[in-house]
Design a protein around this motif. Structure first.
Motif, PDB file in Angstrom:
ATOM      1  N   PRO A 115       0.700  -1.235   0.179  1.00  9.12           N
ATOM      2  CA  PRO A 115      -0.024  -0.124  -0.078  1.00  9.12           C
ATOM      3  C   PRO A 115       0.779   1.292   0.022  1.00  9.12           C
ATOM      4  O   PRO A 115       0.388   2.032  -0.474  1.00  9.12           O
ATOM      5  CB  PRO A 115      -1.007  -0.119   1.237  1.00  9.12           C
ATOM      6  N   GLN A 116       2.068   1.211   0.400  1.00 12.75           N
ATOM      7  CA  GLN A 116       2.983   2.331   0.480  1.00 12.75           C
ATOM      8  C   GLN A 116       3.337   2.843  -0.777  1.00 12.75           C
ATOM      9  O   GLN A 116       3.769   3.770  -0.710  1.00 12.75           O
ATOM     10  CB  GLN A 116       4.096   2.428   1.600  1.00 12.75           C
ATOM     11  N   VAL A 117       3.547   1.894  -1.653  1.00 10.31           N
ATOM     12  CA  VAL A 117       3.817   2.349  -2.928  1.00 10.31           C
ATOM     13  C   VAL A 117       2.840   1.817  -4.019  1.00 10.31           C
ATOM     14  O   VAL A 117       3.342   1.903  -5.278  1.00 10.31           O
ATOM     15  CB  VAL A 117       5.408   1.552  -3.410  1.00 10.31           C
ATOM     16  N   ALA A 118       1.677   1.590  -3.688  1.00 14.46           N
ATOM     17  CA  ALA A 118       0.537   1.087  -4.774  1.00 14.46           C
ATOM     18  C   ALA A 118       0.628   2.438  -5.859  1.00 14.46           C
ATOM     19  O   ALA A 118       0.782   3.492  -5.569  1.00 14.46           O
ATOM     20  CB  ALA A 118      -0.738   0.951  -4.096  1.00 14.46           C
ATOM     21  N   ALA A 119       0.228   2.118  -6.881  1.00 20.72           N
ATOM     22  CA  ALA A 119      -0.106   2.836  -8.031  1.00 20.72           C
ATOM     23  C   ALA A 119      -1.196   3.710  -7.564  1.00 20.72           C
ATOM     24  O   ALA A 119      -2.087   3.515  -7.085  1.00 20.72           O
ATOM     25  CB  ALA A 119      -0.307   2.252  -9.400  1.00 20.72           C
ATOM     26  N   ALA A 120      -1.038   5.001  -7.746  1.00 19.69           N
ATOM     27  CA  ALA A 120      -2.129   6.245  -7.645  1.00 19.69           C
ATOM     28  C   ALA A 120      -3.056   5.938  -8.479  1.00 19.69           C
ATOM     29  O   ALA A 120      -2.866   6.330 -10.102  1.00 19.69           O
ATOM     30  CB  ALA A 120      -1.511   7.482  -7.685  1.00 19.69           C
ATOM     31  N   SER A 121      -4.299   5.228  -8.199  1.00 20.64           N
ATOM     32  CA  SER A 121      -5.394   5.157  -9.410  1.00 20.64           C
ATOM     33  C   SER A 121      -6.757   5.753  -8.772  1.00 20.64           C
ATOM     34  O   SER A 121      -7.089   5.486  -7.416  1.00 20.64           O
ATOM     35  CB  SER A 121      -5.521   3.699  -9.632  1.00 20.64           C
ATOM     36  N   PRO A 122      -7.270   6.499  -9.454  1.00 17.39           N
ATOM     37  CA  PRO A 122      -8.564   6.951  -8.944  1.00 17.39           C
ATOM     38  C   PRO A 122      -9.530   6.076  -8.752  1.00 17.39           C
ATOM     39  O   PRO A 122      -9.754   4.909  -9.373  1.00 17.39           O
ATOM     40  CB  PRO A 122      -8.868   7.854 -10.025  1.00 17.39           C
ATOM     41  N   THR A 123     -10.224   6.191  -7.541  1.00 15.19           N
ATOM     42  CA  THR A 123     -11.433   5.114  -7.422  1.00 15.19           C
ATOM     43  C   THR A 123     -12.572   5.859  -7.695  1.00 15.19           C
ATOM     44  O   THR A 123     -13.690   5.054  -7.746  1.00 15.19           O
ATOM     45  CB  THR A 123     -11.589   5.008  -5.854  1.00 15.19           C
ATOM     46  N   ALA A 124     -12.837   7.055  -8.076  1.00 14.25           N
ATOM     47  CA  ALA A 124     -13.844   7.701  -8.657  1.00 14.25           C
ATOM     48  C   ALA A 124     -13.611   8.540  -9.672  1.00 14.25           C
ATOM     49  O   ALA A 124     -12.542   9.179  -9.461  1.00 14.25           O
ATOM     50  CB  ALA A 124     -14.871   8.452  -7.444  1.00 14.25           C
ATOM     51  N   PRO A 125     -14.347   8.670 -10.651  1.00 13.88           N
ATOM     52  CA  PRO A 125     -14.030   9.705 -11.695  1.00 13.88           C
ATOM     53  C   PRO A 125     -14.188  11.179 -11.223  1.00 13.88           C
ATOM     54  O   PRO A 125     -15.026  11.562 -10.435  1.00 13.88           O
ATOM     55  CB  PRO A 125     -15.206   9.471 -12.749  1.00 13.88           C
ATOM     56  N   ALA A 126     -13.082  11.734 -11.635  1.00 15.28           N
ATOM     57  CA  ALA A 126     -12.766  13.300 -11.139  1.00 15.28           C
ATOM     58  C   ALA A 126     -13.900  13.949 -12.207  1.00 15.28           C
ATOM     59  O   ALA A 126     -14.076  13.718 -13.323  1.00 15.28           O
ATOM     60  CB  ALA A 126     -11.461  13.749 -11.465  1.00 15.28           C
ATOM     61  N   ALA A 127     -14.741  15.184 -11.395  1.00 14.24           N
ATOM     62  CA  ALA A 127     -15.506  16.113 -12.092  1.00 14.24           C
ATOM     63  C   ALA A 127     -14.295  16.882 -12.972  1.00 14.24           C
ATOM     64  O   ALA A 127     -13.328  17.366 -12.728  1.00 14.24           O
ATOM     65  CB  ALA A 127     -16.109  16.928 -11.326  1.00 14.24           C
ATOM     66  N   ALA A 128     -14.845  16.918 -14.450  1.00 17.35           N
ATOM     67  CA  ALA A 128     -13.849  17.683 -15.400  1.00 17.35           C
ATOM     68  C   ALA A 128     -13.705  19.227 -15.028  1.00 17.35           C
ATOM     69  O   ALA A 128     -14.877  19.505 -14.782  1.00 17.35           O
ATOM     70  CB  ALA A 128     -14.333  17.371 -16.735  1.00 17.35           C
ATOM     71  N   PRO A 129     -12.586  19.295 -15.331  1.00 19.87           N
ATOM     72  CA  PRO A 129     -12.629  21.094 -14.861  1.00 19.87           C
ATOM     73  C   PRO A 129     -13.318  21.766 -16.247  1.00 19.87           C
ATOM     74  O   PRO A 129     -13.452  21.199 -17.228  1.00 19.87           O
ATOM     75  CB  PRO A 129     -11.009  21.306 -14.887  1.00 19.87           C
ATOM     76  N   PRO A 130     -13.467  23.180 -15.819  1.00 19.17           N
ATOM     77  CA  PRO A 130     -13.966  23.858 -16.837  1.00 19.17           C
ATOM     78  C   PRO A 130     -13.207  24.023 -18.221  1.00 19.17           C
ATOM     79  O   PRO A 130     -11.992  23.745 -17.960  1.00 19.17           O
ATOM     80  CB  PRO A 130     -14.194  25.294 -16.386  1.00 19.17           C
ATOM     81  N   ALA A 131     -13.552  24.041 -19.393  1.00 22.25           N
ATOM     82  CA  ALA A 131     -12.667  24.230 -20.525  1.00 22.25           C
ATOM     83  C   ALA A 131     -11.702  25.168 -20.530  1.00 22.25           C
ATOM     84  O   ALA A 131     -10.659  25.103 -21.063  1.00 22.25           O
ATOM     85  CB  ALA A 131     -13.447  24.330 -21.929  1.00 22.25           C
ATOM     86  N   ASN A 132     -12.288  26.423 -19.676  1.00 20.27           N
ATOM     87  CA  ASN A 132     -11.297  27.508 -19.772  1.00 20.27           C
ATOM     88  C   ASN A 132     -10.248  27.465 -18.301  1.00 20.27           C
ATOM     89  O   ASN A 132      -9.453  28.403 -18.117  1.00 20.27           O
ATOM     90  CB  ASN A 132     -11.883  28.889 -19.788  1.00 20.27           C
TER      91      ASN A 132
END
Length: 148
Positions: free
Chosen positions: A37-54
């Motif tokens: 767990p200390q060196v596990a790959a950083a992988s998202p568990t939930a999709p991140a909200a997309a930032p605004p296009a600008n």
């Protein structure tokens, strides 16, 4: 009177055999490596909200240091460094509650800064919303902002 302890008897050792290892089950296939767990790959568990296009681009060097943080109305501090931690960079928090008290690493993904817990699970993502200000949300849905 000097007395030396008796030497221990030699421990029995097994025999060593040589031979060819069996081939992997399929060409190029290898078993999964155990995950620390200390060196596990950083992988998202939930999709991140997309930032605004600008939303402006984000660089790791621009994120380094201490940030005043507001999570769900509570104030705390977040610290970001370039020290490696798994597949991300080490980070931490002080005085944060909820998801952010578990923050251990972070990374820049596109126009977002994504934060992870010790196991590499995504706990929050933010995007630049102005000069020295980032806004977003935790994976549990709380609003989060970073400023300095």
């Amino acid at each position: 009177m000097d007395s030396q302890p008796e030497p221990l008897p030699a421990a029995p050792s097994g025999t060593v055999t040589g031979g060819q290892l069996p081939p992997p089950s399929a060409p190029g296939a290898f078993p999964e490596a155990p995950q620390n767990p200390q060196v596990a790959a950083a992988s998202p568990t939930a999709p991140a909200a997309a930032p605004p296009a600008n939303a402006p681009d984000v660089t790791k060097n621009g994120m380094l240091g201490s940030w005043n943080t507001s999570v769900g109305g509570s104030s705390c501090q977040v610290f970001l460094s370039l020290t490696k931690f798994g597949n991300a960079s080490r980070g931490g928090s002080r005085g944060c509650a909820g998801d952010m008290q578990k923050m251990r690493s972070w990374d820049v993904q596109g126009k977002q800064v994504v934060m992870f817990d010790e196991s590499g699970n995504q706990i929050a993502s933010v995007y630049s919303s102005g000069a020295n200000r980032f806004d977003g949300q935790t994976t549990s849905g709380q609003s989060i902002s970073l400023s300095r």
